[in-house]
Design a protein around this motif. Sequence first.
Motif, PDB file in Angstrom:
ATOM      1  N   ASP A   1       0.824  -1.209   0.000  1.00 44.07           N
ATOM      2  CA  ASP A   1       0.000   0.000   0.000  1.00 44.07           C
ATOM      3  C   ASP A   1       0.858   1.258   0.000  1.00 44.07           C
ATOM      4  O   ASP A   1       0.456   2.298  -0.536  1.00 44.07           O
ATOM      5  CB  ASP A   1      -0.927  -0.002   1.223  1.00 44.07           C
ATOM      6  N   PHE A   2       2.027   1.145   0.621  1.00 46.10           N
ATOM      7  CA  PHE A   2       2.956   2.283   0.713  1.00 46.10           C
ATOM      8  C   PHE A   2       4.361   1.803   0.336  1.00 46.10           C
ATOM      9  O   PHE A   2       4.682   0.626   0.481  1.00 46.10           O
ATOM     10  CB  PHE A   2       2.956   2.852   2.132  1.00 46.10           C
ATOM     11  N   PRO A   3       5.185   2.745  -0.150  1.00 45.42           N
ATOM     12  CA  PRO A   3       4.829   4.114  -0.517  1.00 45.42           C
ATOM     13  C   PRO A   3       4.137   4.149  -1.876  1.00 45.42           C
ATOM     14  O   PRO A   3       4.485   3.402  -2.784  1.00 45.42           O
ATOM     15  CB  PRO A   3       6.189   4.814  -0.581  1.00 45.42           C
ATOM     16  N   LYS A   4       3.183   5.019  -1.998  1.00 48.54           N
ATOM     17  CA  LYS A   4       2.442   5.143  -3.248  1.00 48.54           C
ATOM     18  C   LYS A   4       3.323   5.710  -4.363  1.00 48.54           C
ATOM     19  O   LYS A   4       3.006   5.586  -5.549  1.00 48.54           O
ATOM     20  CB  LYS A   4       1.213   6.018  -3.035  1.00 48.54           C
ATOM     21  N   SER A   5       4.429   6.339  -3.952  1.00 50.03           N
ATOM     22  CA  SER A   5       5.338   6.960  -4.919  1.00 50.03           C
ATOM     23  C   SER A   5       6.053   5.943  -5.798  1.00 50.03           C
ATOM     24  O   SER A   5       6.485   6.268  -6.910  1.00 50.03           O
ATOM     25  CB  SER A   5       6.387   7.804  -4.184  1.00 50.03           C
ATOM     26  N   ILE A   6       6.224   4.725  -5.298  1.00 53.40           N
ATOM     27  CA  ILE A   6       6.878   3.685  -6.088  1.00 53.40           C
ATOM     28  C   ILE A   6       5.827   3.043  -6.982  1.00 53.40           C
ATOM     29  O   ILE A   6       4.941   2.329  -6.508  1.00 53.40           O
ATOM     30  CB  ILE A   6       7.573   2.650  -5.179  1.00 53.40           C
ATOM     31  N   ASP A   7       5.924   3.321  -8.253  1.00 58.88           N
ATOM     32  CA  ASP A   7       4.897   2.968  -9.226  1.00 58.88           C
ATOM     33  C   ASP A   7       5.155   1.576  -9.796  1.00 58.88           C
ATOM     34  O   ASP A   7       6.015   1.384 -10.663  1.00 58.88           O
ATOM     35  CB  ASP A   7       4.894   4.016 -10.339  1.00 58.88           C
ATOM     36  N   PHE A   8       4.399   0.609  -9.318  1.00 61.17           N
ATOM     37  CA  PHE A   8       4.568  -0.777  -9.782  1.00 61.17           C
ATOM     38  C   PHE A   8       4.395  -0.892 -11.293  1.00 61.17           C
ATOM     39  O   PHE A   8       5.193  -1.542 -11.981  1.00 61.17           O
ATOM     40  CB  PHE A   8       3.557  -1.693  -9.077  1.00 61.17           C
ATOM     41  N   SER A   9       3.381  -0.261 -11.822  1.00 62.63           N
ATOM     42  CA  SER A   9       3.095  -0.362 -13.254  1.00 62.63           C
ATOM     43  C   SER A   9       4.238   0.189 -14.096  1.00 62.63           C
ATOM     44  O   SER A   9       4.618  -0.391 -15.119  1.00 62.63           O
ATOM     45  CB  SER A   9       1.801   0.395 -13.592  1.00 62.63           C
ATOM     46  N   LYS A  10       4.802   1.312 -13.632  1.00 63.65           N
ATOM     47  CA  LYS A  10       5.908   1.931 -14.369  1.00 63.65           C
ATOM     48  C   LYS A  10       7.136   1.036 -14.336  1.00 63.65           C
ATOM     49  O   LYS A  10       7.808   0.833 -15.356  1.00 63.65           O
ATOM     50  CB  LYS A  10       6.236   3.294 -13.742  1.00 63.65           C
ATOM     51  N   ILE A  11       7.448   0.500 -13.150  1.00 64.47           N
ATOM     52  CA  ILE A  11       8.606  -0.396 -13.025  1.00 64.47           C
ATOM     53  C   ILE A  11       8.407  -1.632 -13.887  1.00 64.47           C
ATOM     54  O   ILE A  11       9.321  -2.072 -14.596  1.00 64.47           O
ATOM     55  CB  ILE A  11       8.826  -0.814 -11.557  1.00 64.47           C
ATOM     56  N   ARG A  12       7.214  -2.190 -13.841  1.00 66.24           N
ATOM     57  CA  ARG A  12       6.925  -3.387 -14.624  1.00 66.24           C
ATOM     58  C   ARG A  12       7.116  -3.116 -16.110  1.00 66.24           C
ATOM     59  O   ARG A  12       7.708  -3.926 -16.828  1.00 66.24           O
ATOM     60  CB  ARG A  12       5.483  -3.835 -14.359  1.00 66.24           C
ATOM     61  N   ASP A  13       6.645  -1.966 -16.558  1.00 62.41           N
ATOM     62  CA  ASP A  13       6.751  -1.634 -17.980  1.00 62.41           C
ATOM     63  C   ASP A  13       8.202  -1.425 -18.403  1.00 62.41           C
ATOM     64  O   ASP A  13       8.621  -1.872 -19.471  1.00 62.41           O
ATOM     65  CB  ASP A  13       5.937  -0.380 -18.299  1.00 62.41           C
ATOM     66  N   ILE A  14       8.979  -0.733 -17.563  1.00 65.62           N
ATOM     67  CA  ILE A  14      10.359  -0.431 -17.927  1.00 65.62           C
ATOM     68  C   ILE A  14      11.276  -1.635 -17.728  1.00 65.62           C
ATOM     69  O   ILE A  14      12.161  -1.915 -18.529  1.00 65.62           O
ATOM     70  CB  ILE A  14      10.892   0.768 -17.107  1.00 65.62           C
ATOM     71  N   TYR A  15      11.055  -2.347 -16.637  1.00 61.93           N
ATOM     72  CA  TYR A  15      11.995  -3.405 -16.265  1.00 61.93           C
ATOM     73  C   TYR A  15      11.469  -4.816 -16.501  1.00 61.93           C
ATOM     74  O   TYR A  15      11.878  -5.741 -15.808  1.00 61.93           O
ATOM     75  CB  TYR A  15      12.354  -3.269 -14.781  1.00 61.93           C
ATOM     76  N   GLN A  16      10.592  -4.986 -17.447  1.00 66.71           N
ATOM     77  CA  GLN A  16      10.066  -6.326 -17.682  1.00 66.71           C
ATOM     78  C   GLN A  16      11.223  -7.254 -18.037  1.00 66.71           C
ATOM     79  O   GLN A  16      12.124  -6.911 -18.777  1.00 66.71           O
ATOM     80  CB  GLN A  16       9.017  -6.294 -18.790  1.00 66.71           C
ATOM     81  N   ASP A  17      11.179  -8.412 -17.445  1.00 65.50           N
ATOM     82  CA  ASP A  17      12.219  -9.427 -17.611  1.00 65.50           C
ATOM     83  C   ASP A  17      13.575  -9.000 -17.061  1.00 65.50           C
ATOM     84  O   ASP A  17      14.608  -9.582 -17.426  1.00 65.50           O
ATOM     85  CB  ASP A  17      12.384  -9.823 -19.085  1.00 65.50           C
ATOM     86  N   ALA A  18      13.603  -7.986 -16.188  1.00 55.42           N
ATOM     87  CA  ALA A  18      14.872  -7.559 -15.595  1.00 55.42           C
ATOM     88  C   ALA A  18      15.417  -8.663 -14.698  1.00 55.42           C
ATOM     89  O   ALA A  18      14.685  -9.388 -14.056  1.00 55.42           O
ATOM     90  CB  ALA A  18      14.656  -6.286 -14.776  1.00 55.42           C
TER      91      ALA A  18
END
Length: 351
Positions: free
Chosen positions: A200-217
């Motif tokens: 739930d926190f921190p809301k600042s860490i954007d799961f969707s953005k990380i997933r999109d940029i770092y897919q298969d990281a």
Amino acid sequence: MTKGDKNAMEMIIQEYQKNDIPWFIGYSGGKDSSSMLSLVFNALMKIDKFHKDVTVMYCDTGVENPIVTDYVFETFEKLKKECTLHNIPLKFKILKPKLNDRFFVKVIGRGYPTPTNIFRWCTDKLRINPVKQLIEKDDKAIILLGIRNTESEQRDRTIKKHKTVNEYYLKQNGSSNKIIFSPIINHTLEDVWLTLRYSDFPKSIDFSKIRDIYQDAESECPAYKETKGSSCGNSRFGCWTCTVVRKDKSMGNLIENGYSELKELYEFRNWISEFRNNEKYRCDFRRNGVKGLGPITLEGREIILNRLLETEKESGLNLISDEEIERIYELWEIDKSNKKYIEKNALQNWL
């Protein structure tokens, strides 16, 4: 919240309250460091009284992937506001290499060939040293890193070599007063993504953005040296100029997926990877006077600078600072007036 996350948070709370040794979190914007930072944030929310600050460090080498850098800077600004809102004692530091250590000052100013597996000068200069300069101001320090078991065979060997009695701690190579603490050392890849997805926190860490940029990281460039020779050569993301790897697949994939602003950077990276090996633009003597493949010649360095400035103009991205350009010109003048600097001249001219 998973059982692994609960265990990690309990460990974070316990270790935070144990002593006054300052904490430093190595953050890259990637999945592992983001997962760890999320757990630290949530753990600190459960503590009533804070007796020490926790510093979150991001090392801006000056040649980071612009997509990642923009995301990190944006995240830092949001995190600062969220920490103020929830009274969380996190401080945020963006670190930079010293001017003389920056990538283009080294390559264009001094004539360093871009890094290879044989001559990998970049990690220490661009990443490790800026962090060390911050951390070593304190007699003791605990560095929190998103290191995990079973991430890779090489990482497992590193963990085994540096493990301590406490499985969450690793000895820091070359320092008895600095120790590495990894709350997510037992997290699997799935655990890391679950942490990011359901926190739930921190809301600042954007799961969707990380997933999109770092897919298969699979890995990140190190924020602090774990072992001698540690490198980011196999990282999913790192410096856009990285020539340690033969082909930057991550950059190519990003371009294919719509990040067209990286196209010119990708072409420059591929061009300089070939240019560094052109003996026409390499000195016949090293800087110590010994005959052998030496620095990039002054003519070669001017060609690289002009190509970089052209790339900067075409991409619309800021790729080199005015102070770096000024220092490059100064270093050129130093070489021009240095009798010991040899390009294609005979050795007896120096003697």
